[in-house]
Scaffold this motif. Structure first.
Motif, mmCIF file in Angstrom:
data_model
loop_
_atom_site.group_PDB
_atom_site.id
_atom_site.type_symbol
_atom_site.label_atom_id
_atom_site.label_comp_id
_atom_site.label_asym_id
_atom_site.label_seq_id
_atom_site.Cartn_x
_atom_site.Cartn_y
_atom_site.Cartn_z
ATOM 1 N N ASN A 121 0.817 -1.207 0.000
ATOM 2 C CA ASN A 121 0.000 0.000 0.000
ATOM 3 C C ASN A 121 0.855 1.263 0.000
ATOM 4 N N GLY A 124 3.878 3.085 3.453
ATOM 5 C CA GLY A 124 3.391 2.833 4.801
ATOM 6 C C GLY A 124 3.090 4.073 5.615
ATOM 7 N N VAL A 127 -1.229 4.478 4.456
ATOM 8 C CA VAL A 127 -1.917 3.224 4.753
ATOM 9 C C VAL A 127 -0.863 2.122 4.845
ATOM 10 N N ALA A 128 -0.892 1.375 5.932
ATOM 11 C CA ALA A 128 0.090 0.302 6.126
ATOM 12 C C ALA A 128 -0.152 -0.836 5.132
ATOM 13 N N ASP A 129 0.923 -1.554 4.810
ATOM 14 C CA ASP A 129 0.815 -2.752 3.990
ATOM 15 C C ASP A 129 0.068 -3.823 4.782
ATOM 16 N N LYS A 130 -0.396 -4.849 4.065
ATOM 17 C CA LYS A 130 -1.116 -5.946 4.706
ATOM 18 C C LYS A 130 -0.374 -7.260 4.482
ATOM 19 N N PHE A 154 -3.200 -5.575 8.765
ATOM 20 C CA PHE A 154 -2.235 -4.484 8.614
ATOM 21 C C PHE A 154 -0.967 -4.779 9.404
ATOM 22 N N ASN A 159 7.785 -2.521 5.749
ATOM 23 C CA ASN A 159 7.258 -2.127 4.447
ATOM 24 C C ASN A 159 7.603 -3.196 3.424
#
Length: 166
Positions: A121, A124, A127-130, A154, A159
């Motif tokens: 995303n 980071g 919006v944080a990565d998932k 999340f 990252n």
């Protein structure tokens, strides 16, 4: 053991970088490569961290993964498949080394397969990565999206960078 895991991951990352940089045989331009690279820690489920470095193109796949928990549980291995769709990647890998108190709960014995799903995303900051990963399976689950590893959670630290060749 942590030194061994770091060496495996660093070696895999270096190999992925070299693999990605090589041009295709007979091609004028650099090969398009799908890849996932990075580290992410979940804030739940015991705060596991997943280190990923994998790339793939028409010549094959190359890469490695390590999942660690603060309690000393870990699984590390080589990727057998990488599928990227936009900014979401699914890495299937075969476990080479594992240990710790959650090893049996996660079914992370040597020779089993795990799928790791990642959604990139950005950097980071907005919006944080998932991230998500499956328990181990004896049979190779194949390539691509898998409900057991849909990146629903999340990350709270780290990252990932996902690159789609298309």
């Amino acid at each position: 053991m942590r030194t061994t895991m770091r060496k495996i991951l660093l070696t895999a990352a270096a190999a992925v970088t070299a693999f990605a940089a090589m041009p295709a045989i007979g091609a004028q331009a650099a090969t398009k490569v799908e890849s996932v690279l990075g580290t992410g820690t979940l804030g739940q489920f015991g705060s596991p961290t997943a280190y990923l470095a994998a790339a793939g193109n028409q010549r094959g796949q190359l890469g490695a993964f390590t999942i660690t928990y603060p309690d000393g549980t870990y699984a590390t291995g080589m990727s057998s498949c990488l599928v990227v769709d936009g900014k979401t990647a699914y890495l299937t890998g075969k476990i080479l080394l594992s240990g710790g108190p959650r090893r049996d709960t996660n079914s992370w014995q040597r020779g089993k397969y795990v799928i790791i799903g990642v959604q990139d995303n950005g950097d980071g900051t907005v919006v944080a990565d998932k991230l998500n990963f499956s328990t181990g399976t004896a049979a190779n689950p194949g390539c691509g999206p898998d409900p057991a590893a849909t990146p629903d959670f999340f990350i709270v630290k780290g990252n990932y960078r996902v690159t789609d060749a298309g």
